[in-house]
Design a protein around this motif. Structure first.
Motif, short mmCIF file in Angstrom:
data_model
loop_
_atom_site.label_atom_id
_atom_site.label_comp_id
_atom_site.label_asym_id
_atom_site.label_seq_id
_atom_site.Cartn_x
_atom_site.Cartn_y
_atom_site.Cartn_z
N LEU A 12 0.74 -1.03 -0.19
CA LEU A 12 -0.01 -0.17 -0.13
C LEU A 12 0.89 1.38 0.05
CD1 LEU A 12 -2.52 -1.35 2.42
CD2 LEU A 12 -3.12 -0.38 0.19
N TRP A 17 -2.11 6.36 -4.63
CA TRP A 17 -3.00 6.35 -3.72
C TRP A 17 -4.44 6.85 -4.44
CZ3 TRP A 17 -3.43 7.98 1.75
CH2 TRP A 17 -2.27 7.46 2.63
N ASN A 18 -4.58 6.73 -5.75
CA ASN A 18 -5.67 7.06 -6.35
C ASN A 18 -6.14 5.71 -7.04
OD1 ASN A 18 -6.43 9.79 -5.77
ND2 ASN A 18 -4.86 10.36 -7.27
N ILE A 34 -5.33 1.15 5.55
CA ILE A 34 -5.74 1.97 4.16
C ILE A 34 -6.15 3.43 4.54
CG2 ILE A 34 -7.09 1.91 2.38
CD1 ILE A 34 -7.48 -1.13 2.62
N GLY A 35 -5.36 4.07 4.13
CA GLY A 35 -5.53 5.71 4.30
C GLY A 35 -4.91 5.97 5.64
N ARG A 41 -7.70 7.83 0.18
CA ARG A 41 -7.26 6.54 -0.66
C ARG A 41 -8.20 6.06 -1.43
NH1 ARG A 41 -2.06 3.80 -0.19
NH2 ARG A 41 -1.89 2.76 -2.27
N ALA A 72 -10.98 6.46 3.18
CA ALA A 72 -10.87 5.64 2.00
C ALA A 72 -12.05 5.44 1.33
CB ALA A 72 -10.02 4.66 2.49
#
Length: 274
Positions: A12, A17-18, A34-35, A41, A72
């Motif tokens: 990750l 990030w996109n 995540i994020g 994210r 996210a």
């Protein structure tokens, strides 16, 4: 598809990030986030190879978050077994997450905590044997959790929320928990000294609702064998039941302190202690 990374977190941290990002995992893996709540994210799909499962567990048993998801969107988690933290999954900062065929169990506090105007969806998942709540639709922000079950030729493809310490599902201030189609909430509330316990709890302007499948299938929500209330609504909360089967709980359904209970169509409430 990602390359080879020693941990999910390193994958990750190394990728855009996109998204979209697909991370294929095997074996037993470390906790990950995540994020970070600062930068959004988007579009992450974490799953094992077809026909397999993978395990995410904490080395510090009973501490921390096993999976943390912050700010996210478009996050999909599939066929992971998540255990061993204070909380199995912590979702916050307006995140949007789908869980498919996951098992979230044996966490010291909560299987899943949802905060900060987040939206979470479960399908064909098991949330069990967590210390306090199976799923906490918390009182921090207006949060929404969907439990989507469906009927198939082989039987119902359902979510099962069972064996959690105080409540299987807890909906706090302005939270909404919707059980759509085939869901089973059973055997919760048996390992606590709290005054209130059972299957489902709605409090402080929250809403809980059961609904029949929109495709006309026969899947419905069953709330059974909980120690305490099948459903307890209190402090200006609402419960709307459609096609629910509530049986063999210590106490069936109670709406108190200015709360509202609405029965739509046919429901079965029988063989409860009170």
């Amino acid at each position: 598809l990602t390359g080879d990374y020693p941990t999910i977190q390193q994958a990750l941290d190394s990728l855009d990030w996109n998204g979209p990002i697909e991370i294929v995992v095997t074996g037993t893996c470390k906790p990950f986030s995540i994020g970070d709540g600062g930068f959004a994210r988007n579009s992450v799909y974490v799953h094992p190879p077809d026909g397999q499962r993978a395990t995410i567990t904490s080395a510090n048993q009973g501490k921390g978050q096993v999976i943390q998801i912050a700010d996210a969107h478009g996050i999909v988690i599939e066929r992971l077994d998540i255990s061993g933290g204070a909380n199995g999954v912590f979702v916050f900062d307006a995140s949007e997450v789908d869980f498919y065929d996951v098992t979230i169990e044996n966490n010291a506090q909560k299987g899943v905590e949802v905060q900060g105007n987040s939206i979470v969806y479960f399908k064909a998942s098991r949330i069990r044997n967590n210390g306090v709540y199976g799923v906490d639709v918390s009182d921090q922000g207006a949060n929404t959790v969907w439990f989507g079950g469906e009927s198939t030729q082989g039987g119902p493809l359902q979510n099962v929320i069972e064996g959690n310490g105080q409540f299987g599902i807890n909906a706090g201030t302005m939270g909404v928990a919707t059980l759509l189609g085939a869901n089973l909430v059973r055997n919760n509330g048996g390992t606590t000294t709290a005054a209130t316990h059972g299957g489902i709890h709605a409090t402080r302007t929250s809403a809980v609702q059961t609904q029949l499948p929109k495709n006309g299938g026969n899947g419905s929500t069953e709330i059974a064998n909980n120690v305490g209330f099948g459903i307890l609504a209190e402090v200006n909360s609402s419960v709307t039941l459609q096609g629910a089967d509530i049986h063999d709980n210590t106490d069936g359904v109670r709406a108190q302190t200015r709360s509202v209970l609405e029965l739509v169509g046919q429901n079965t409430i029988a063989s409860n202690g009170n």
